[in-house]
Write a protein that holds these residues in place. Structure first.
Motif, PDB file in Angstrom:
ATOM      1  N   HIS A 158       0.836  -1.195   0.000  1.00 52.57           N
ATOM      2  CA  HIS A 158       0.000   0.000   0.000  1.00 52.57           C
ATOM      3  C   HIS A 158       0.877   1.254   0.000  1.00 52.57           C
ATOM      4  CE1 HIS A 158      -3.353  -2.578   0.611  1.00 52.57           C
ATOM      5  NE2 HIS A 158      -3.092  -2.859   1.864  1.00 52.57           N
ATOM      6  N   THR A 159       0.386   2.321  -0.600  1.00 50.06           N
ATOM      7  CA  THR A 159       1.088   3.605  -0.594  1.00 50.06           C
ATOM      8  C   THR A 159       0.526   4.491   0.512  1.00 50.06           C
ATOM      9  OG1 THR A 159      -0.472   4.670  -2.119  1.00 50.06           O
ATOM     10  CG2 THR A 159       1.377   3.447  -3.094  1.00 50.06           C
ATOM     11  N   GLN A 160       1.246   5.557   0.822  1.00 41.26           N
ATOM     12  CA  GLN A 160       0.757   6.501   1.831  1.00 41.26           C
ATOM     13  C   GLN A 160      -0.569   7.113   1.386  1.00 41.26           C
ATOM     14  OE1 GLN A 160       3.677   9.419   2.929  1.00 41.26           O
ATOM     15  NE2 GLN A 160       5.143   7.911   3.705  1.00 41.26           N
ATOM     16  N   GLU A 161      -0.709   7.376   0.087  1.00 43.07           N
ATOM     17  CA  GLU A 161      -1.956   7.954  -0.418  1.00 43.07           C
ATOM     18  C   GLU A 161      -3.137   7.004  -0.206  1.00 43.07           C
ATOM     19  OE1 GLU A 161       0.884   7.896  -2.001  1.00 43.07           O
ATOM     20  OE2 GLU A 161       1.397  10.001  -2.350  1.00 43.07           O
ATOM     21  N   SER A 170      -4.721  12.326   6.891  1.00 41.77           N
ATOM     22  CA  SER A 170      -4.009  13.088   5.863  1.00 41.77           C
ATOM     23  C   SER A 170      -2.710  12.373   5.532  1.00 41.77           C
ATOM     24  CB  SER A 170      -3.708  14.510   6.358  1.00 41.77           C
ATOM     25  OG  SER A 170      -2.741  14.488   7.388  1.00 41.77           O
ATOM     26  N   ARG A 171      -2.231  12.575   4.320  1.00 41.67           N
ATOM     27  CA  ARG A 171      -0.983  11.931   3.926  1.00 41.67           C
ATOM     28  C   ARG A 171       0.172  12.461   4.780  1.00 41.67           C
ATOM     29  NH1 ARG A 171       3.466  12.718   1.453  1.00 41.67           N
ATOM     30  NH2 ARG A 171       4.496  11.116   0.199  1.00 41.67           N
ATOM     31  N   SER A 172       0.129  13.749   5.115  1.00 42.82           N
ATOM     32  CA  SER A 172       1.204  14.326   5.933  1.00 42.82           C
ATOM     33  C   SER A 172       1.212  13.717   7.335  1.00 42.82           C
ATOM     34  CB  SER A 172       1.062  15.850   6.019  1.00 42.82           C
ATOM     35  OG  SER A 172      -0.183  16.210   6.588  1.00 42.82           O
ATOM     36  N   HIS A 173       0.022  13.379   7.859  1.00 39.86           N
ATOM     37  CA  HIS A 173      -0.039  12.744   9.180  1.00 39.86           C
ATOM     38  C   HIS A 173       0.663  11.381   9.135  1.00 39.86           C
ATOM     39  CE1 HIS A 173      -1.656  11.242  13.013  1.00 39.86           C
ATOM     40  NE2 HIS A 173      -1.919  10.120  12.361  1.00 39.86           N
ATOM     41  N   ILE A 174       0.356  10.588   8.113  1.00 37.72           N
ATOM     42  CA  ILE A 174       0.969   9.269   7.998  1.00 37.72           C
ATOM     43  C   ILE A 174       2.473   9.402   7.797  1.00 37.72           C
ATOM     44  CG2 ILE A 174       1.116   7.214   6.530  1.00 37.72           C
ATOM     45  CD1 ILE A 174      -1.904   7.458   6.118  1.00 37.72           C
ATOM     46  N   GLU A 250      17.452  21.721   8.721  1.00 39.26           N
ATOM     47  CA  GLU A 250      16.684  21.808   9.953  1.00 39.26           C
ATOM     48  C   GLU A 250      15.182  21.947   9.710  1.00 39.26           C
ATOM     49  OE1 GLU A 250      18.273  25.061  12.116  1.00 39.26           O
ATOM     50  OE2 GLU A 250      20.054  23.987  12.785  1.00 39.26           O
ATOM     51  N   LYS A 251      14.744  21.701   8.500  1.00 41.37           N
ATOM     52  CA  LYS A 251      13.318  21.808   8.222  1.00 41.37           C
ATOM     53  C   LYS A 251      12.534  20.884   9.148  1.00 41.37           C
ATOM     54  CE  LYS A 251      13.736  23.039   3.355  1.00 41.37           C
ATOM     55  NZ  LYS A 251      13.631  22.539   1.971  1.00 41.37           N
ATOM     56  N   ASP A 252      11.430  21.421   9.666  1.00 40.09           N
ATOM     57  CA  ASP A 252      10.629  20.589  10.552  1.00 40.09           C
ATOM     58  C   ASP A 252       9.866  19.552   9.741  1.00 40.09           C
ATOM     59  OD1 ASP A 252       7.843  21.637   9.880  1.00 40.09           O
ATOM     60  OD2 ASP A 252       8.880  23.483  10.425  1.00 40.09           O
ATOM     61  N   ALA A 253       9.343  18.570  10.437  1.00 39.02           N
ATOM     62  CA  ALA A 253       8.682  17.441   9.771  1.00 39.02           C
ATOM     63  C   ALA A 253       7.482  17.896   8.942  1.00 39.02           C
ATOM     64  CB  ALA A 253       8.246  16.410  10.814  1.00 39.02           C
ATOM     65  N   ASP A 254       6.738  18.892   9.420  1.00 43.05           N
ATOM     66  CA  ASP A 254       5.558  19.349   8.691  1.00 43.05           C
ATOM     67  C   ASP A 254       5.932  19.993   7.360  1.00 43.05           C
ATOM     68  OD1 ASP A 254       3.842  18.472  10.660  1.00 43.05           O
ATOM     69  OD2 ASP A 254       3.902  20.355  11.760  1.00 43.05           O
ATOM     70  N   GLU A 259       6.351  19.578   1.436  1.00 38.29           N
ATOM     71  CA  GLU A 259       7.155  19.451   0.217  1.00 38.29           C
ATOM     72  C   GLU A 259       6.807  18.158  -0.518  1.00 38.29           C
ATOM     73  OE1 GLU A 259      11.356  21.815   1.161  1.00 38.29           O
ATOM     74  OE2 GLU A 259      11.163  19.676   1.637  1.00 38.29           O
ATOM     75  N   SER A 260       6.690  17.096   0.247  1.00 34.84           N
ATOM     76  CA  SER A 260       6.376  15.795  -0.349  1.00 34.84           C
ATOM     77  C   SER A 260       4.987  15.801  -0.975  1.00 34.84           C
ATOM     78  CB  SER A 260       6.476  14.701   0.718  1.00 34.84           C
ATOM     79  OG  SER A 260       6.203  13.439   0.178  1.00 34.84           O
ATOM     80  N   ASP A 261       4.005  16.411  -0.283  1.00 34.95           N
ATOM     81  CA  ASP A 261       2.642  16.480  -0.811  1.00 34.95           C
ATOM     82  C   ASP A 261       2.596  17.270  -2.121  1.00 34.95           C
ATOM     83  OD1 ASP A 261       1.642  15.006   1.252  1.00 34.95           O
ATOM     84  OD2 ASP A 261       0.939  16.726   2.421  1.00 34.95           O
ATOM     85  N   LEU A 262       3.288  18.425  -2.136  1.00 34.60           N
ATOM     86  CA  LEU A 262       3.300  19.254  -3.339  1.00 34.60           C
ATOM     87  C   LEU A 262       4.020  18.548  -4.486  1.00 34.60           C
ATOM     88  CD1 LEU A 262       4.028  22.785  -1.780  1.00 34.60           C
ATOM     89  CD2 LEU A 262       1.885  21.980  -2.786  1.00 34.60           C
TER      90      LEU A 262
END
Length: 305
Positions: A158-161, A170-174, A250-254, A259-262
């Protein structure tokens, strides 16, 4: 298991993640007071003919909560049926697919028979449903949740989506939850024990010494924001190029999740650079060919039309 991990991945979504989710939801839904479990179940089975799944991924059961559930079952009966399948090792018996906690509580309440939903699942689907059920537990900690997502992705392809859509997350939550699995085992244990929150843990993911910092956070009782500052360390004067590199590291996880979602949405690598101390920054679309540049121009042109 009858199938190895490679065959599981080849099998893909099998019966379908949404279909399995629907079954788990049916067995976990709260019935109205006027409904009976028997009306929703396929049939009622003697409790001695029901056995737990030997491959159940959940190994720990809170005895106090089972006692509380047992008291409720003694008073009101088992309102929610459990999901079973014909036991492949014992003819005429059934194996639990979802609902072992209710089965244990029903034994404690000395019930003689249980309402069940019968499904003809194979070994792979049994494990898949068990993981899905565990992810939906109310008392799940962040590491257990992350491990469940990782299992569904690695074992079943399975994918995150797909997980986000089926589980209502949300995909970002996973993505954020799964990043916790990058932490050292001792830090993950702190999260499981409730000594650190998921926010604290995410702040430590990019730190050079997360184990040492985690102990300091616990000892000093630091907030998530204080933990983020601690993980960044002392600020030093750097060149503009160095500052950009430091901000990227140092980018935070969110931000990384966004970035990944976009990137997934536009099909290109997207980089977000937030100017520290302000509400401004830049979003960069990266292309590796002229065709991809044409795609970017097309996206921007459509946005103006």
């Amino acid at each position: 298991m009858a199938e190895n991990s490679n065959s599981s991945k080849k099998r893909g979504l099998g019966r379908g993640l949404s279909s399995l989710m629907a079954d788990v939801g049916t067995a976990a839904a709260t019935t109205a007071p006027t409904e009976t479990a028997e009306a929703r179940a396929d049939q009622v089975v003697p409790i001695e003919k029901i056995e737990p799944n030997p491959e159940q991924p959940r190994r720990k059961f809170d005895e106090e909560k089972i006692k509380e559930l047992s008291s409720s079952i003694s008073e009101k009966g088992l309102i929610q049926p459990i999901i079973v399948r014909p036991n492949p090792r014992r003819q005429g018996a059934y194996e639990i697919v979802a609902g072992e906690r209710r089965w244990r509580a029903s034994q404690m309440a000395k019930l003689h028979e249980l309402p069940v939903i019968i499904r003809d699942y194979d070994d792979t689907e049994v494990l898949e449903v068990a993981i899905i059920e565990n992810i939906q537990r109310a008392d799940l900690n962040s590491i257990e949740e992350a491990a469940g997502y990782a299992q569904l992705m690695s074992k079943f392809g399975h994918t995150q989506e797909q997980l986000a859509e089926a589980l209502g997350k949300s995909r970002s939550h996973i993505a954020n939850m799964m990043r916790l699995l990058q932490l050292p085992d001792d830090v993950q244990t702190f999260v499981e024990e409730g000594k650190l929150s998921a926010g604290h843990a995410r702040a430590l993911i990019t730190a050079e010494n997360p184990s040492e910092l985690a102990r300091e956070v616990i000892r000093r009782g630091l907030s998530v924001r204080e933990t983020e500052k601690l993980a960044k360390g002392p600020k030093q004067k750097k060149s503009q190029t160095g500052q950009r590199a430091k901000r990227g590291a140092e980018k935070d996880a969110d931000t990384r999740a966004l970035e990944s979602d976009l990137s997934a949405a536009v099909g290109l690598k997207v980089t977000i650079a937030h100017t520290e101390g302000t509400e401004s920054g830049t979003v960069t679309l990266n292309y590796s060919s002229l065709d991809e540049l044409d795609e970017i121009c097309g996206l921007l042109s459509r946005g103006r039309s």
